[in-house]
Design a protein around this motif. Structure first.
Motif, mmCIF file in Angstrom:
data_model
loop_
_atom_site.group_PDB
_atom_site.id
_atom_site.type_symbol
_atom_site.label_atom_id
_atom_site.label_comp_id
_atom_site.label_asym_id
_atom_site.label_seq_id
_atom_site.Cartn_x
_atom_site.Cartn_y
_atom_site.Cartn_z
ATOM 1 N N ALA A 1 10.862 40.751 1.391
ATOM 2 C CA ALA A 1 10.502 39.368 1.063
ATOM 3 C C ALA A 1 10.785 39.088 -0.397
ATOM 4 O O ALA A 1 11.165 37.989 -0.782
ATOM 5 C CB ALA A 1 9.037 39.138 1.387
ATOM 6 N N GLN A 2 10.620 40.124 -1.223
ATOM 7 C CA GLN A 2 10.888 39.931 -2.646
ATOM 8 C C GLN A 2 12.367 39.887 -2.959
ATOM 9 O O GLN A 2 12.764 39.764 -4.117
ATOM 10 C CB GLN A 2 10.250 41.075 -3.452
ATOM 11 N N GLY A 3 13.210 40.083 -1.935
ATOM 12 C CA GLY A 3 14.648 39.942 -2.163
ATOM 13 C C GLY A 3 15.339 41.256 -2.470
ATOM 14 O O GLY A 3 16.490 41.287 -2.899
ATOM 15 N N ALA A 4 14.650 42.375 -2.239
ATOM 16 C CA ALA A 4 15.318 43.664 -2.508
ATOM 17 C C ALA A 4 16.388 43.921 -1.466
ATOM 18 O O ALA A 4 16.197 43.668 -0.281
ATOM 19 C CB ALA A 4 14.275 44.785 -2.493
ATOM 20 N N GLY A 5 17.530 44.432 -1.932
ATOM 21 C CA GLY A 5 18.617 44.760 -1.021
ATOM 22 C C GLY A 5 18.334 46.064 -0.290
ATOM 23 O O GLY A 5 17.406 46.786 -0.637
ATOM 24 N N GLY B 1 13.956 53.006 -3.136
ATOM 25 C CA GLY B 1 12.670 52.733 -3.761
ATOM 26 C C GLY B 1 11.480 52.933 -2.835
ATOM 27 O O GLY B 1 10.446 53.451 -3.243
ATOM 28 N N GLU B 2 11.590 52.503 -1.592
ATOM 29 C CA GLU B 2 10.414 52.542 -0.726
ATOM 30 C C GLU B 2 10.438 53.691 0.262
ATOM 31 O O GLU B 2 9.442 54.385 0.455
ATOM 32 C CB GLU B 2 10.327 51.217 0.058
ATOM 33 N N LEU B 3 11.598 53.850 0.943
ATOM 34 C CA LEU B 3 11.622 54.829 2.014
ATOM 35 C C LEU B 3 11.599 56.259 1.488
ATOM 36 O O LEU B 3 10.838 57.108 1.956
ATOM 37 C CB LEU B 3 12.862 54.624 2.892
ATOM 38 N N LEU B 4 12.461 56.497 0.513
ATOM 39 C CA LEU B 4 12.621 57.866 0.022
ATOM 40 C C LEU B 4 11.304 58.516 -0.415
ATOM 41 O O LEU B 4 10.987 59.631 0.010
ATOM 42 C CB LEU B 4 13.627 57.901 -1.139
ATOM 43 N N PRO B 5 10.539 57.829 -1.242
ATOM 44 C CA PRO B 5 9.283 58.467 -1.677
ATOM 45 C C PRO B 5 8.389 58.825 -0.500
ATOM 46 O O PRO B 5 7.688 59.831 -0.531
ATOM 47 C CB PRO B 5 8.619 57.404 -2.562
ATOM 48 N N ASN B 6 8.461 57.985 0.562
ATOM 49 C CA ASN B 6 7.615 58.300 1.703
ATOM 50 C C ASN B 6 8.138 59.454 2.529
ATOM 51 O O ASN B 6 7.411 60.067 3.294
ATOM 52 C CB ASN B 6 7.471 57.060 2.592
ATOM 53 N N LEU B 7 9.414 59.704 2.366
ATOM 54 C CA LEU B 7 9.966 60.849 3.083
ATOM 55 C C LEU B 7 9.654 62.149 2.355
ATOM 56 O O LEU B 7 9.801 63.236 2.898
ATOM 57 C CB LEU B 7 11.484 60.705 3.218
ATOM 58 N N VAL C 1 7.540 47.629 3.224
ATOM 59 C CA VAL C 1 8.975 47.376 3.345
ATOM 60 C C VAL C 1 9.214 45.882 3.545
ATOM 61 O O VAL C 1 10.126 45.286 2.967
ATOM 62 C CB VAL C 1 9.564 48.183 4.509
ATOM 63 N N GLU C 2 8.383 45.273 4.408
ATOM 64 C CA GLU C 2 8.458 43.824 4.606
ATOM 65 C C GLU C 2 8.316 43.102 3.282
ATOM 66 O O GLU C 2 9.084 42.200 2.955
ATOM 67 C CB GLU C 2 7.317 43.380 5.519
#
Lengths: 316, 346, 554
Positions: free
Chosen positions: B239-243, B250-256, B234-235
């Motif tokens: 850092a890549q500028g994702a909102g 993109g990141e949280l949902l798949p992990n849920l 997530v960091e």
């Protein structure tokens, strides 16, 4: 610790307030017929309805109505729309019955759940383990009123083993009659939870049983029994006890409504079911507050106990 | 309702596995494939999963059976007679006692007091109950993910508002809330802006069950999001500028996803049970639509003369819920045999 | 009166002419008629009601449970004979010495109070207590107050609003016991109205408030004791009750309990834990109770009631006579009887068989009630009426029978070409909902149990003059000018026998016009434990169902 407790209690009060507002809104905002109409009876005249509106304050703005109603709840003066009885009195009458049901069932499912959990943990992997697990799961998968109706009819009326439902006051007919009337409701309600508890305990036991400090205890030469009871069981029970607190609160809060109805125990939950059928708002409101109170109370107690045991939580 | 099962790391595995020992995971296999492989070994879970599929299939086949039986779920045959074993019997006797299961095409499972074919009603009822169960569970999932993610990711006042609201809902005795809403809405229907739902539509119980279930799922989700947001990926994304939205989706949902997969069968099971309870209290599905709950409610009044009216829908309900519970167990084991998805209380 | 549960059936009548086989037998010869005293006296029994009576105040109570007790605790000036069958529907003097002297124009009634009457607490009864009793009925806006508005000055009294204002049409003299009542117009129903429990005499110091918590004293064989609202009460024998020609109580005490669960009541009665059950047995116990206990502990009888579907004569589709005829033809009364578990006597008339003015309409213009309906003909009529395919909402309430009946009619309407759906309304607001013109209900469940044994009490349900915007009891807005005219005339005549034919004609016109869909008359039941002396001491009263004064133990 003190500040933690105070914060929690404050939270409790706020939640209760919010619950009361929400309940009140549900019935006064959602269109569902005119309570004055209902109270006025069959041959009502517009004058009658107007009189009722004035007497009960239905013509005032909603926040005034809310304030008046809550005042009535606090002073114990709340009157039912349907039959002019005092709601708080009715609830007081129902409380011992609901408590009897909830406490009895809760003790039963705690005891049975723990026993079965321990048993299946010690027999993990064998067919007895699977059998008990499946039975427990079946118990969890049944609608409680279905089980209750079948039990009441076949074991009660047909077999004559138990009374035809209803509640027997200890003061009136003695302890044994009271127990006889409560055995089926206790068992039926407990079935809902035994399965869950036995499996939670089982998994907790299986987890702790291989923990380092247990192995150390064994290495030190303590008997298997002491190891089980002093270390394994004690640690496995903590999550169970907290779970139990929450479930007990839920049952007191309203989870018992179906069991009470099927066995005609005339407890608080059944009072709710009958009142809601008549859209009688005062009892519905009062019982909801009663239920919410216990849920929140038990939640808070559990939180406090947890915090007492684990300092990290207090600081969060 | 106790969704506490989810806090269990159950071990149906030692048996269902057939005693196979877990080999060291091959680093080349994705977690999903690994999970699937584990799931395939759990015979009990698979068997019950298949049973559930069969039950769904039966429900979908309802119109087919209705054709075979030559009737519809609402059609009454009060004054009809039917030949069973060469004898002519009344579908409903003058005493009001309906015929017991005939095991024939017509009235295979008997009739109810309105002279309707129980088997046909059962299958159509299954459609309604399953529809409500699944859709309600979807609604719960959607709302819980939405609220839990927002609360967990943004924290601060967003979290405060959402968490306090959930607290209030949590305090509401579930059944009381469901019944209160069910009765109130059944009368007047629901009107939110342009959206209008009739009081007797099955969307009313669906929405209610969907909403009351949110509290059970939102908290664990929030907890997971709280811990996930601190993770490196997530960091990195930030850092890549994702909102925030990109990160959440993109990141949280798949992990849920694995949590949701574990919860979902249980949610459906609980929704089905809740629908039965609401219908029993008159606050769920409205007549003449059949559902297992309404059939049970009607059947219980006739236990003495017609136990089939109570036992049949009850068994079907229990089988369905049981299948979901056992299958759900298996899924949880497969995804993470040592998982302990905990319920947050605070 | 309207009935939400069968238990609230106010009054019933036995089929005056030997009934059909289906009603479980005609009345057994009971030596229970008045105070012949067969069967022992003394003892206590327990009975159960499914719900607490609406009020324990004679001015307000308007349900069967209430009236069963009211009759034994409060006696009006006139009352009903304590007899079975048609005889029990006869009005006889109660606290009055004799039947009233009615003036030639039918507007003035003269009565005299018996001398030396005392309430159950020993207080003396005064003639002016009658006026106070009526004032309470009006002032408390009782459901029965409309019956008494035919008294001159009643409207002014209501307008005035003060409880103690005078009613000019009632003049009493405490010294002589004379009571003179003047009506605004002749009304043949007035003697029955005087015999209604609303007019049960209470002392003049009874407050102008609902006295259910603490019922007033009355003159009667029983008095109330141990009243616990919503739980129960006791009826205790009054020692000093001795009104001539009025029955004495046999039992010492009758304990009334509220047991909401009918299945429990039935099971308890079967097991002799309960002595009397007012409601019919639970639906799945009915068959067995019938088989085991008929004529030993259980009996059924047809009441003066009609169950029907109302059809809204004002709005589409049922403003078209063909559409209404189609419904009447399509409804299968045999099926409906099954929905009641057999506790329905199928019929074609709107008036019930036990009622004066009943003439069986045979052949029934809409098909034999005991044969299968001609669905094809019904479908054709629907087509002819041009209303096929219309959406129809069928109203019912959430009591189990009403719900099934609404579902049944929906099914039938769908069969004959409509798009029908049931709409179930919560029971306690049902009648006010369908009685509100704004609801625009197309069709729905309705029933009526007689308030008193006069056909006018039924026909007002289909009288065009009764239509109201709210609290309408003519749910279908039936407005047949010829019927209205007949009823207008007949209602004035105090001699029922003279106008019986007129009511019969009105009944026939209603049925032939297909204005409503009557399908039968309710049967009610009594079920006793075996402690009760079924042979000698159980008496079915046509107006009150059970006569508590006649019950005794073996």
């Amino acid at each position: 610790m003190g500040r933690f407790v105070i914060r929690r209690i404050l939270g409790m009060v706020i939640v209760m307030f919010a619950v009361s507002v929400l309940t009140f809104l549900i019935f006064n905002v959602i269109p569902n017929g005119d309570p004055a109409d209902r109270m006025a009876g069959k041959n009502s005249t517009p004058a009658q309805i107007e009189a009722i509106n004035r007497e009960w304050g239905f013509d005032k703005p909603i926040y005034t109505q809310y304030a008046t109603t809550m005042e009535k709840v606090a002073t114990g003066d709340l009157i039912s729309y349907a039959n002019q009885t005092n709601v708080i009195e009715e609830i007081k009458r129902g409380i011992p019955r609901t408590f009897a049901l909830a406490i009895g069932a809760a003790l039963l499912w705690f005891a049975m759940g723990t026993a079965l959990g321990l048993y299946t943990a010690m027999r993990a992997g064998r067919w007895t383990d699977t059998l008990v697990t499946v039975l427990a799961l079946i118990g969890v998968s049944m609608p409680v009123f279905w089980l209750g109706a079948l039990a009441s009819y076949y074991l009660g009326f047909k077999a004559g083993l138990f009374p035809n439902g209803g509640y027997s006051e200890i003061g009136e007919a003695g302890l044994w009659e009271w127990v006889k009337h409560m055995i089926l409701p206790w068992t039926v309600l407990a079935t809902l939870f035994i399965g869950v508890y036995s499996r939670v305990l089982r998994s907790n036991v299986l987890d702790t049983i291989n923990d380092d400090y247990v192995r150390t205890a064994r290495a030190k030469g303590l008997t298997e029994r002491r190891v089980m009871i002093h270390h394994v069981l004690r640690n496995s029970l903590i999550p169970i006890v907290t779970l139990w607190g929450l479930d007990f609160g839920a049952v007191l809060g309203g989870g018992a409504i179906l069991t009470e109805t099927v066995f005609d125990l005339q407890g608080v939950g059944q009072y709710f079911a009958e009142s809601i059928g008549q859209l009688d708002v005062p009892p519905v409101l009062a019982v909801t507050l009663f239920g919410a109170f216990f849920i929140v109370l038990l939640n808070t107690l559990v939180d406090i106990v947890y915090a007492a045991l684990d300092p990290r939580i207090r600081l969060s | 309702m106790s969704i506490a099962d989810s806090s269990v790391s159950s071990d149906l595995s030692p048996v269902a596995d057939g005693g196979q020992v877990e080999a060291a995971p091959d680093p080349g296999i994705s977690p999903g494939a690994l999970a699937l492989r584990r799931l395939r070994r759990k015979r009990a879970a698979l068997a019950f999963g298949a049973l559930f599929v069969v039950l769904v299939g039966l429900a979908l086949a309802a119109p087919l059976w209705a054709d075979i039986a030559g009737t519809t779920p609402a059609k009454n045959h009060l004054s009809d007679t039917i030949v069973v074993d060469g004898e002519e019997q009344q579908v409903v006797t003058f005493d009001g006692v309906p015929i017991a299961p005939t095991w024939q095409k017509k009235f295979f499972l008997g009739a109810d007091t309105n002279g309707r074919d129980v088997a046909v009603r059962l299958l159509y009822g299954a459609r309604n109950s399953l529809f409500i169960g699944v859709v309600a569970a979807l609604i719960t999932t959607f709302l819980a993910v939405l609220l839990g993610t927002l609360a967990g990711y943004f924290r601060g006042w967003v979290d405060a508002v959402i968490s306090r609201s959930l607290d209030v809902l949590w305090a509401f005795p579930v059944l009381l809330l469901g019944v209160a809403l069910g009765v109130a809405l059944a009368l007047g229907g629901l009107k939110i802006g342009p959206l209008e739902i009739q009081g007797d539509s099955k969307w009313i119980p669906t929405l209610i069950i969907g909403v009351v279930g949110v509290v059970y799922l939102a908290r664990p989700i929030r907890g997971q999001v709280l811990s996930l947001r601190e993770k490196e990926f997530v960091e990195a994304a930030r850092a890549q500028g994702a909102g925030p939205i990109r990160i959440m989706i993109g990141e949280l949902l798949p992990n849920l996803a694995s949590t949701l997969l574990v919860f979902f069968p249980l949610l459906v099971a609980n929704s089905i049970l809740l629908e039965a309870a609401l219908s029993f209290l008159g606050a769920g599905v409205q007549p003449p639509e059949p559902s297992w709950g309404t059939m049970l409610a009607e059947g219980i009044t006739l236990l003495a003369t017609s136990p089939h009216l109570t036992i049949v829908p009850g068994l079907m309900l229990v089988l369905t819920v049981l299948s979901l519970n056992i299958f759900g167990d298996g899924v949880r084991d497969a995804l993470d045999p040592r998982a302990k998805v905990r319920l947050e209380h605070s | 009166m309207l009935c939400l549960t069968f238990a609230c059936a106010a009054t019933l009548g036995l089929a005056a002419c030997g009934g059909d086989d289906d009603d479980g037998g005609t009345s057994t010869g009971g030596a229970a008629a008045t105070d012949d005293g067969a069967g022992k006296t003394g003892g206590t029994i327990s009975t159960a009601y499914t719900s607490f009576p609406d009020y324990l105040d004679p001015a307000l109570s308007y349900t069967q449970e209430g009236w069963q007790s009211m009759w034994t605790v409060y006696t009006p000036l006139l009352t009903y004979k304590h007899a079975e069958g048609a005889e029990g529907a006869t009005v006889v003097p109660g606290l009055a010495e004799a039947m009233p002297e009615i003036s030639d124009d039918g507007k003035t009634y003269r009565l005299k109070l018996r001398q030396g009457l005392k309430y159950s607490d020993g207080k003396a009864v005064k003639a002016s207590d009658f006026e106070h009793t009526i004032k309470r009925v009006l002032n408390l806006e009782s459901g029965g107050s409309s019956f008494y508005q035919v008294i001159e000055g009643a409207d002014k009294y209501l307008e005035d609003g003060r409880a103690r204002a005078d009613i000019s049409g009632i003049v009493t003299d405490d010294a002589t016991g004379d009571i003179t009542i003047t009506l605004t117009e002749a009304d043949g129903r007035f003697p029955y109205i005087l015999a209604m429990n609303f007019a049960g005499i209470v002392p003049s110091d009874t407050p102008f408030e609902n006295q259910t918590k603490n019922p007033p004293v009355g003159v009667g064989p029983y008095k109330f004791e141990n009243v616990r609202i919503n739980r129960g009460y006791d009826l205790v024998k009054v020692a000093n009750f001795n009104v001539p020609d009025q029955a004495q109580a046999k039992l010492d005490t009758i304990k009334v309990e509220v047991v909401k669960n009918r299945r429990r009541q039935t099971q308890d009665t079967i097991q002799n834990k309960l002595d009397y059950m007012n409601d019919p047995p639970a639906p799945d116990q009915l068959r067995d109770v019938r088989a085991e206990y008929t004529d030993e502990r259980y009996k059924e009888f047809v009441t003066n009631s009609t169950y029907y579907y109302f059809l809204n004569n004002d709005i589409a589709p049922f403003n078209k006579p063909e559409a209404r005829q189609a419904v009447n033809i399509a409804v299968d009364k045999r099926s409906l009887a099954r929905l009641f578990g057999g506790l329905l006597e199928p019929g074609c008339n709107f008036l019930p068989p036990g009622m004066k003015g009943y003439e069986k309409i045979d052949p029934c213009p809409w098909g034999d009630p005991t044969a299968a309906p001609d669905i094809e003909k019904a479908k054709q009529l629907v087509q002819d009426s041009g209303t096929a395919g219309q959406t129809v909402t069928v109203f019912g309430n959430d009591e189990p029978e009403s719900k099934s009946l609404a579902e049944y009619l929906s099914d039938v309407l769908n069969d004959i070409g409509y798009k029908a759906r049931p709409r179930i309304i919560e029971a306690s607001v049902y009648f006010t909902t369908i009685g509100n013109q704004k609801t625009r209900a197309h069709a729905g469940f309705a029933n009526w149990f007689q308030d008193f044994p006069h056909p006018g009490n039924f026909m007002f349900l289909v009288d065009g003059d009764s239509i109201q915007a709210t609290n309408n009891q003519n749910f279908g807005n039936v407005n047949n000018p010829e019927v209205n005219r007949i009823l207008d005339e007949a209602n004035k005549n105090a001699d029922i026998d003279e106008v019986a034919d007129d009511y019969a004609r009105a009944d026939r016109l209603i049925v032939e016009g297909a204005h409503v869909v009557p399908y039968g008359h309710r049967k009610l039941t009594v079920f006793y434990s075996d402690r009760v002396d079924f042979e000698n001491c159980t008496s079915w009263h046509p107006v009150y169902n059970l006569d508590f004064t006649q019950l005794c133990l073996k």
